[in-house]
Design a protein around this motif. Sequence first.
Motif, PDB file in Angstrom:
ATOM      1  N   GLY A  92      -4.528  -2.070   2.759  1.00  0.00           N
ATOM      2  CA  GLY A  92      -4.464  -2.164   4.212  1.00  0.00           C
ATOM      3  C   GLY A  92      -3.075  -1.905   4.731  1.00  0.00           C
ATOM      4  O   GLY A  92      -2.080  -1.994   3.998  1.00  0.00           O
TER       5      GLY A  92
ATOM      6  N   ARG B 222      -7.329  -3.534   9.518  1.00  0.00           N
ATOM      7  CA  ARG B 222      -8.342  -4.048   8.590  1.00  0.00           C
ATOM      8  C   ARG B 222      -8.028  -3.669   7.144  1.00  0.00           C
ATOM      9  O   ARG B 222      -7.260  -2.747   6.894  1.00  0.00           O
TER      10      ARG B 222
ATOM     11  N   LYS C  88      -9.947   7.756   9.365  1.00  0.00           N
ATOM     12  CA  LYS C  88      -9.841   6.518   8.588  1.00  0.00           C
ATOM     13  C   LYS C  88      -8.436   5.925   8.677  1.00  0.00           C
ATOM     14  O   LYS C  88      -8.271   4.711   8.756  1.00  0.00           O
TER      15      LYS C  88
ATOM     16  N   CYS D  54       0.852  -1.193   0.000  1.00  0.00           N
ATOM     17  CA  CYS D  54       0.000   0.000   0.000  1.00  0.00           C
ATOM     18  C   CYS D  54       0.890   1.246   0.000  1.00  0.00           C
ATOM     19  O   CYS D  54       0.617   2.219  -0.711  1.00  0.00           O
TER      20      CYS D  54
ATOM     21  N   MET E 101      -7.489   2.191   9.980  1.00  0.00           N
ATOM     22  CA  MET E 101      -6.715   1.215   9.208  1.00  0.00           C
ATOM     23  C   MET E 101      -5.460   0.759   9.959  1.00  0.00           C
ATOM     24  O   MET E 101      -5.151  -0.425  10.011  1.00  0.00           O
TER      25      MET E 101
ATOM     26  N   MET F  73      -9.367  -2.350   3.369  1.00  0.00           N
ATOM     27  CA  MET F  73     -10.368  -1.476   2.761  1.00  0.00           C
ATOM     28  C   MET F  73     -10.584  -1.991   1.341  1.00  0.00           C
ATOM     29  O   MET F  73      -9.606  -2.265   0.638  1.00  0.00           O
TER      30      MET F  73
END
Length: 258
Positions: free
Chosen positions: A129, A164, A155, A111, A159, A166
């Motif tokens: 994530g 978690r 947000k 990411c 994360m 997305m």
Amino acid sequence: MTYQNLLLEMHGKVALITLNRPQALNALSPELTAELSALLDALEADDSVAAVVITGSEKAFAAGADIKAMKDWSYMDVYKSDFITASWERLTTFRKPSIAAVAGYALGGGCELAMMCDFIIAADTAKFGQPEITIGTIPGAGGTQRLTRFIGKSKAMDMVLTGRMMDAQEAERCGLVSRLVPADRLIEEALAAAEKISQMSAPIAMMAKDAVNRAFETTLAEGIHFERRLFHSTFATEDQKEGMAAFVEKRKPSFRNR
Ligand code: HXC
């Protein structure tokens, strides 16, 4: 140069780089990131390359830094080598436009690598994530900083603290990705976007990218000042003269990258 962990295809003036460690869901080993850095050096020096698309496989853009490589490293190993500075961050100094084309998992360093590109086009299968907390560490390649700037504190905290994932729809909704496309059109769309950019004047595209990136580094007033000066400097280029003349003469511009 030959690469063990990357594939390179040229599509006109667009370089398509595919992360290629399928057996490890493209986990970003030190060898892979060193190769990526060397390849970006070569592409930056090559005038026939106007833009870069980085992608992975259908299942994973990249599932993070290589946990198997990292697991036994000591504090001194990572501190002394300043893991991850040199090779990972090459993308952030790459001056040509770069697009991440993400399908499947973009986790942890995956990411973070996608966020180092100028923008992200996501397949509807993409999952983003920062799950580092679930393996006892935290993001280390900009995840706590870039993600927060891109999607906001609440947000980003969600994360980074829960680990978690997305999905692609949520990622598009919150501005992490610029476009959401069907998985079977991902590469086509990303190449088309890069091809569109490659038709522009290369130095003007560099200035545009420089100006947008400055928004993350400075105050609004300083950023506006920087933008204004760069805007002024476009008037010193042949391509600004050509672009505006072509508009007035109702023809397509023929930029010469000067
Ligand atoms: C090393 C990895 C890996 C990783 C997957 N693999 N992710 N190897 N590092 N980050 C390997 C698995 O060990 C396995 O190898 C093979 O890839 C297939 O993965 P599976 O887990 O069997 O697949 P699946 O059940 O489909 O689960 C997919 C997954 C899961 C949800 C993506 O692999 C996963 O949670 N991966 C780790 C994600 C993660 O924590 N990323 C953050 C890393 S830390 P074998 O040999 O068993 O077949 C990080 C820090 C960056 O990125 C900081 C800056 C450098």
